[in-house]
Design an enzyme around this catalytic site. Structure first.
Site, PDB file in Angstrom:
ATOM      1  N   GLY A 241       1.829  12.662 -41.539  1.00 20.19           N
ATOM      2  CA  GLY A 241       1.022  12.721 -40.449  1.00 20.19           C
ATOM      3  C   GLY A 241      -0.127  11.832 -40.356  1.00 20.19           C
ATOM      4  O   GLY A 241      -0.087  10.903 -41.161  1.00 20.19           O
ATOM      5  N   SER A 242      -1.157  12.386 -39.759  1.00 18.98           N
ATOM      6  CA  SER A 242      -2.369  11.322 -39.784  1.00 18.98           C
ATOM      7  C   SER A 242      -3.011  11.417 -41.216  1.00 18.98           C
ATOM      8  O   SER A 242      -3.107  12.473 -41.842  1.00 18.98           O
ATOM      9  CB  SER A 242      -3.240  12.006 -38.674  1.00 18.98           C
ATOM     10  OG  SER A 242      -3.872  13.266 -38.887  1.00 18.98           O
ATOM     11  N   THR A 243      -3.845  10.454 -41.360  1.00 19.44           N
ATOM     12  CA  THR A 243      -4.881  10.492 -42.540  1.00 19.44           C
ATOM     13  C   THR A 243      -5.654  11.502 -42.273  1.00 19.44           C
ATOM     14  O   THR A 243      -5.808  12.244 -43.700  1.00 19.44           O
ATOM     15  CB  THR A 243      -5.376   9.123 -42.594  1.00 19.44           C
ATOM     16  OG1 THR A 243      -4.522   8.039 -42.753  1.00 19.44           O
ATOM     17  CG2 THR A 243      -6.419   8.839 -43.789  1.00 19.44           C
ATOM     18  N   VAL A 245      -5.535  14.534 -41.347  1.00 14.46           N
ATOM     19  CA  VAL A 245      -4.726  16.023 -41.767  1.00 14.46           C
ATOM     20  C   VAL A 245      -4.275  15.514 -43.116  1.00 14.46           C
ATOM     21  O   VAL A 245      -4.264  16.869 -43.776  1.00 14.46           O
ATOM     22  CB  VAL A 245      -3.851  16.193 -40.573  1.00 14.46           C
ATOM     23  CG1 VAL A 245      -3.061  17.541 -41.234  1.00 14.46           C
ATOM     24  CG2 VAL A 245      -4.022  16.407 -39.202  1.00 14.46           C
ATOM     25  N   GLY A 246      -4.058  14.556 -43.484  1.00 14.53           N
ATOM     26  CA  GLY A 246      -3.677  14.323 -44.728  1.00 14.53           C
ATOM     27  C   GLY A 246      -4.718  14.787 -45.838  1.00 14.53           C
ATOM     28  O   GLY A 246      -4.435  15.420 -46.879  1.00 14.53           O
ATOM     29  N   GLU A 263       2.433  11.012 -46.870  1.00 10.76           N
ATOM     30  CA  GLU A 263       2.906   9.636 -46.133  1.00 10.76           C
ATOM     31  C   GLU A 263       1.964   9.662 -44.858  1.00 10.76           C
ATOM     32  O   GLU A 263       2.183  10.412 -43.945  1.00 10.76           O
ATOM     33  CB  GLU A 263       4.333   9.697 -45.730  1.00 10.76           C
ATOM     34  CG  GLU A 263       4.938   8.117 -45.542  1.00 10.76           C
ATOM     35  CD  GLU A 263       4.447   7.831 -44.231  1.00 10.76           C
ATOM     36  OE1 GLU A 263       3.311   6.940 -43.847  1.00 10.76           O
ATOM     37  OE2 GLU A 263       5.276   8.165 -43.278  1.00 10.76           O
ATOM     38  N   GLU A 395      -6.063   3.139 -36.380  1.00 10.40           N
ATOM     39  CA  GLU A 395      -4.659   3.313 -35.963  1.00 10.40           C
ATOM     40  C   GLU A 395      -4.655   3.792 -34.451  1.00 10.40           C
ATOM     41  O   GLU A 395      -5.140   5.052 -34.344  1.00 10.40           O
ATOM     42  CB  GLU A 395      -4.163   4.534 -37.171  1.00 10.40           C
ATOM     43  CG  GLU A 395      -2.470   4.339 -36.508  1.00 10.40           C
ATOM     44  CD  GLU A 395      -1.632   5.618 -37.728  1.00 10.40           C
ATOM     45  OE1 GLU A 395      -0.505   4.948 -37.876  1.00 10.40           O
ATOM     46  OE2 GLU A 395      -2.106   6.357 -37.977  1.00 10.40           O
TER      47      GLU A 395
END
Length: 501
Positions: A241-243, A245-246, A263, A395
């Site tokens: 997912g998004s950075t 939320v990562g 990822e 992004e």
């Protein structure tokens, strides 16, 4: 002009009602119902239970029981492999139904969705082969009295959290490898695109996966995803997912020191030198920018062009991009479908507007398309982009291509590396030395040379820096879901003990 195809209303379509899978039982859950409106057609196409923390905890308990006491981790690799192969065959048999669900829920073109299903079935078959190849090490070099053996054991319960842009493909990059290792799992698909993952649950039951090995809980991140990342009975989290939320996922997992595989986002450059085969590159540039409407972590969203060819290349990319067919996701000839939500469409527009205000020029597109149903964005090209602009660093996750220029190889490398991401990159040159120089010096997990966005089950995928941690796919993918255990075996009387006897 870009070809725009008005979507057809799904007037006769009946929305499908889904249930969650917990411990081998399909359940409505205890929360409210989520409705999914097709982004390309404007009508409700799916309904899922809005899972709660209690649902997530029940699923985790089922996975824990299945791992600690069930047959799956204790099967031979061949037995697990055979079940995964049956699952692959069923995926292939149901590919049209799975692709249809991904198409109407995500807005991706139906032809693309069918292609992704073919790739997903291949991944399941590849994982099945690796289930029989997982092995440890032995050391017979430690002296006559010592033998060392290193075992690989399944890590345990794995939480798998997947995004909305490639619903079936991305769960297929994670789940079969976890299963091949002998793990049990709790899967949370995006609340926007849960349909194909829930259908996968039916497939796995039919293939022979025991109850509790794969649990699928639908719902939002705060309600379902959060407990999946913090619960002490979960041993590993695999998230795409998004950075942003990562980072939260990693912080949550740190509370109990879980293993984490992430990822995340990308801002991927294609670096083009004057000696490149421009005919091939132009096609790759348009494909890389607008595949999946640019809603792709691997999108080639930055063109870094040598100044001597920048004007020509930009004009040629724009000319081809005008021919891209945007419209009804269910039309087999559509190449760019709908944007996932109205809110995301607005976010994409904000990036374009911000770039224009910062001095970039809109060479193509730049606005939403009103096709009568759903939400669509015109393929967009921004020229005159500077490396410090937000559109060049962040992004966008939409069909927006930024054009930057360079004069020397070192400058191209600096521009490519001057961001927080490092997922992938492309380099175009007939000079292999140039390609290899870029390949060695650009910090990204995949470097494509005279191609872009090619892939295979055998090749690892993942990123540097804020593009994530770990790798998916490739022959070591199953090992990511294992722990190593050393057996240090001593034979005969111990000698050399430092204490006096």
């Amino acid at each position: 002009m870009t070809a725009h195809v008005k979507p057809k209303a799904l007037d006769d379509f009946k929305a499908r009602d889904f249930r969650m899978l917990i411990d081998g039982v399909w359940t409505e859950g205890v929360g409210r119902t989520l409705e999914r409106v097709a982004p390309g057609h404007g009508v409700v196409v799916s309904r899922y239970p809005a899972g709660t923390k209690a649902d997530a905890e029940r699923a985790i308990a089922a996975a824990r029981k299945a791992f600690d006491n069930g047959p799956w981790p204790r099967m031979t690799g061949a037995e697990r492999s055979n079940i995964l192969l049956r699952a692959a065959d069923l995926i292939a048999a149901k590919a049209d139904e799975l692709a249809f669900l991904d198409c109407i829920e995500s807005g991706k073109p139906i032809s693309q969705a069918k292609g992704e299903l073919g790739g997903a079935a291949d991944i399941w078959r590849y994982a099945a082969a690796l289930a029989r190849d997982l092995h440890g090490e032995s050391y017979n070099t430690l002296g006559e009295g010592t033998l060392g053996v290193v075992l690989r054991e399944a890590i345990g319960v794995v939480s798998i959290i997947t995004p909305w842009n490639f619903p079936f493909l991305i769960v297929s990059q994670k789940l079969p490898f976890a299963l091949a290792a002998g793990c049990t799992t709790v899967v949370k698909p995006s609340e926007l695109t849960s349909g194909s993952t829930l259908l996968l649950g039916e497939i796995l039951i039919e293939a022979g996966v025991p109850a509790g090995v794969v649990n699928i809980v639908t719902g939002t991140g705060p309600e379902v995803g959060a407990p999946m990342t913090t619960h002490p009975d979960v041993d590993m989290v695999s998230f795409t997912g998004s950075t942003g939320v990562g980072r939260l996922t990693m912080a949550n997992a740190a509370q109990t020191l879980k293993k984490v595989s992430l990822e995340l986002g990308g801002k991927n450059p294609q670096i083009v030198f004057p000696d490149a085969n421009l005919d091939e590159f132009i096609d790759a540039a348009v494909f890389g920018a607008y595949f999946n409407a640019g809603e792709c972590c691997n999108a080639g969203s930055r063109l870094i062009l040598h100044k001597s060819i920048a004007d020509e290349v930009t004009a040629r990319v724009a000319e081809l991009a005008k021919k891209v067919k945007v419209g009804d996701p269910l039309d087999p000839t559509t190449q760019v479908g709908a944007i996932i939500t109205p809110q995301h469409l607005e976010k994409i527009g904000t990036y374009v507007d911000g770039a224009a205000k910062a001095g970039a020029s809109v060479a193509l597109g730049g606005a939403a398309l009103d096709l009568g149903l759903g939400q669509f964005m015109a393929p967009t090209i921004l020229s005159g982009v500077k490396p410090d602009m937000a559109v060049a660093r962040e992004e966008v996750f939409g069909p927006v291509l930024s054009v930057l220029t360079f004069e020397t190889t070192d400058e191209a490398i600096r521009i490519a590396n001057a961001i927080d991401y490092g997922l992938s990159a492309g380099v175009w040159s007939r000079d292999f030395d140039t390609c290899l120089t870029i390949g060695r010096k650009v910090r990204a997990g995949t470097i494509w040379m005279n191609t872009f966005m090619d892939g295979a089950s055998e090749l690892p995928f993942g990123g540097y820096r804020q593009s994530g941690l770990g790798r998916e796919l490739g022959r070591h993918a199953v090992e990511d879901y294992t722990e190593t255990k050393t057996l240090n075996m001593h034979m005969g009387a111990r000698t050399g003990w430092w204490m006096p006897r």
